[in-house]
Design a protein around this motif. Structure first.
Motif, PDB file in Angstrom:
ATOM      1  N   ASN A 274       0.894  -1.146  -0.030  1.00  0.00           N
ATOM      2  CA  ASN A 274      -0.120   0.006  -0.071  1.00  0.00           C
ATOM      3  C   ASN A 274       1.113   1.225  -0.164  1.00  0.00           C
ATOM      4  N   SER A 275       0.331   2.492  -0.402  1.00  0.00           N
ATOM      5  CA  SER A 275       1.154   3.469  -0.569  1.00  0.00           C
ATOM      6  C   SER A 275       0.814   4.442   0.469  1.00  0.00           C
ATOM      7  N   THR A 276       1.891   4.940   1.127  1.00  0.00           N
ATOM      8  CA  THR A 276       1.834   5.941   2.188  1.00  0.00           C
ATOM      9  C   THR A 276       2.563   7.179   1.763  1.00  0.00           C
ATOM     10  N   LEU A 277       2.026   8.258   2.215  1.00  0.00           N
ATOM     11  CA  LEU A 277       2.746   9.545   1.838  1.00  0.00           C
ATOM     12  C   LEU A 277       3.556   9.812   3.196  1.00  0.00           C
ATOM     13  N   VAL A 278       4.956  10.060   2.628  1.00  0.00           N
ATOM     14  CA  VAL A 278       5.872  10.294   3.802  1.00  0.00           C
ATOM     15  C   VAL A 278       6.332  11.586   3.844  1.00  0.00           C
TER      16      VAL A 278
END
Lengths: 336, 255
Positions: A274-278
């Motif tokens: 899953n994509s997470t905004l860092v």
């Protein structure tokens, strides 16, 4: 004598040079590899996340905060970067974009240096590439993977915002005809027929647990033949009939257009991506609560089907990431 | 200070990788070690030999014939130039697109890469043979075929081998991209860096570089062995005058 020494030295120097040269060539390839890892591997978790309450409200106080949003250099990342950039702009922030940062190592370095304030990263990729987790030790639960990533990023003064519903992972794909012929729905259904089927995958697939190696170990599959091909061929070999089975990515637009059947990972072999905004801690604090709220709101609708459609519009219909992202935000009522 | 040490460290690690297998970076598999490198090197050499063999079958007779007729120089030279201008990656990509993948296709693509130097050198080698020598041979009643086999071919050998050496080295280096087209060569650790790690990538690069050097040196020795004795004189020997000393010595003893 002197001459002979010189010649030996020359030969050694040539060997070293050639080695370095080849390695350099290799890094280009590895760039596309890492891209693949980013896209690569796992379960479909399409959640219907909470509607975060319609349109994004612009807050004038955010205007003095400038946020630079980055992304890696492939379609899905660029469109994610655009979505975040446009959403944050709608929330009143002053937004700049740097949407072509190469692989994850480059992106992370740029983030830590403060040239960008945030970029989207996949949980699986972060664990594998940044935090030294081996594929066989990756958590198979998306939430657990996110928690681990969040804790690891926090140690580096980075904040990982809650992830997207979609996961961008490896999939075992067959054509509709093949699926009908052998009655395939789950990956484990391949067990009886694998010895008649040819599997195509990227060169690294052979020895990866989220690819051929895992199919052999977890599912006990023995394919007739494994053929390594360039990653870019993953859909073509299937639609072209060379491959019976091919390893593709969840969000590949071709999956839908070519009507591939993605076999269900019934033994939970693929780790979550899953994509997470860092976000940098400093930028996160400076930006205030609207940042996280806005990102969570736009993330909610990003399930596999939507991201696949976004990728399709860019890769197949030749829209720009900017256009596709704008349409996404309008379609779901985030902006007017 | 630390940079050169670090570089040495990576090299050391890479050399260790060649001799000792270790767990893959992604886990779950053993990579590296002599066993794996032996099989990768075997496949690498096999595809190289197939490609250069195929190229020689086409380019050598053609080059010798064109050279003998002293015709088609334009063809030989332009084939060479165009051939060198096409990046081999593109060549392989084209082959994947139109012919599919597999050993035969990769060998064919690499053969196209190997043809230009062999063809040009064979052509130039033959045309360089002294016209007087050929006239003398024809005057003594040698047929066309005999002139080609007994005069032109031996005299052109040094250049022909030069072409072969260039081709072999080219192909050895380029065969590293074969894994994207279904043939697992020494390019695999370079391409699949996520599995093999930096050490594996560098290790494979070192082995490829060594292969190229060994091929170059080996073919050089072979070239010397098949070159007619009077033409042999290594550059080093002539420079030191050994060649002349030897012939002078011979002259003395016969007189």
């Amino acid at each position: 004598m002197k001459q002979r020494h010189l010649r030996l030295l020359l030969v050694l120097a040539l060997v070293a040079l050639a080695a370095v040269g080849l390695t350099a060539c290799g890094s280009d390839d590895s760039k596309s590899d890492s891209t693949s890892t980013a896209d690569g591997a796992s379960t479909e978790t399409t959640t219907t996340a909470s509607d975060a309450g319609g349109a994004i409200v612009s807050n004038a106080a955010n205007g003095k905060v400038t946020l630079t949003i980055g992304s890696k250099n492939f379609t899905e990342q660029k469109v994610l970067g655009e979505i975040y950039a446009q959403a944050l702009q709608a929330a009143g922030y002053t937004v700049k974009k740097q949407l072509n940062l190469g692989d994850e190592q480059t992106a992370l370095k740029t983030l830590k240096q403060g040239d960008i304030d945030a970029y989207p990263e996949y949980t699986g990729t972060a664990l594998l590439s940044f935090f030294g987790v081996k594929t066989d030790a990756l958590p198979h639960d998306p939430a657990a993977a996110y928690d681990e990533v969040k804790a690891d990023f926090a140690k580096q003064d980075l904040v990982a915002l809650p992830p997207t519903p979609f996961t961008s992972s490896n999939e075992v794909a067959v054509t509709q005809a093949t699926a009908a012929k052998y009655g395939l729905k789950n990956i484990s259904d391949l067990a009886k027929v694998a010895d008649q089927l040819t599997l195509y995958g990227s060169p690294e697939c052979r020895q990866r647990l989220d690819c051929l190696l895992g199919l052999q170990k977890t599912y006990g599959l023995k394919f007739k033949k494994f053929v390594p091909v360039d990653l870019s061929q993953r859909s073509k070999v299937l639609s072209g009939g060379q491959a019976d089975v091919s390893i593709v990515f969840t969000t590949d637009p071709q999956n839908k257009r070519d009507k591939f059947v993605l076999l269900k990972d019934d033994k939970g072999m693929f780790p979550p991506y899953n994509s997470t905004l860092v976000v940098r801690k400093a930028s996160f604090d400076k930006a205030g609560p609207d940042l996280a709220t806005t990102i969570e709101a736009v993330n909610a609708k990003l399930d596999a089907a939507v991201v696949q459609e976004l990728n399709a519009r860019i890769d197949l219909d030749k829209e720009t990431p900017e256009q596709a992202a704008g349409e996404y935000l309008k379609q779901f009522g985030f902006v007017k | 200070m630390s940079t050169p040490l670090a570089i040495l460290g990576i090299f050391g690690d890479a050399i260790d990788f060649i001799f000792n297998a270790r767990e893959a970076r992604t886990g779950g598999a053993e990579v590296g070690g002599l066993g794996e490198f032996a099989s990768l090197t075997g496949k690498h050499l096999l595809v190289t030999v197939a490609a250069v063999g195929l190229a020689s079958l086409v380019a050598l007779p053609l080059g010798l014939y064109l050279g003998h007729k002293r015709r088609g120089g334009f063809l030989a030279v332009s084939v060479s130039n165009v051939g060198r201008a096409v990046p081999s990656l593109v060549l392989i990509a084209l082959f994947i697109a139109f012919l599919g993948v597999g050993f035969a296709n990769v060998a064919l693509a690499l053969a196209l890469l190997a043809i230009p130097p062999i063809l040009t050198n064979a052509y130039v080698g033959v045309t360089q043979v002294d016209r007087d020598v050929i006239d003398a041979a024809v005057g003594q009643g040698l047929t066309d075929g005999q002139v080609m086999r007994q005069i032109e071919l031996p005299l052109a050998l040094p250049l022909i081998f030069g072409g072969l050496r260039t081709s072999v080295v080219n192909v050895i280096a380029t065969a590293t991209i074969a894994p994207i087209a279904g043939v697992v060569t020494l390019g695999d650790p370079i391409i699949s860096q996520s599995v093999y790690g930096d050490a594996g990538k560098l290790a494979a690069a070192i082995v490829v570089a060594l292969l190229a050097v060994v091929a170059e040196v080996g073919l050089g020795a072979a070239q010397r062995a098949v070159t007619p004795a009077p033409l042999r004189g290594t550059p080093g020997a002539t420079r030191r005058g050994r060649f002349f000393v030897k012939t002078a010595g011979k002259g003395l003893s016969t007189s």
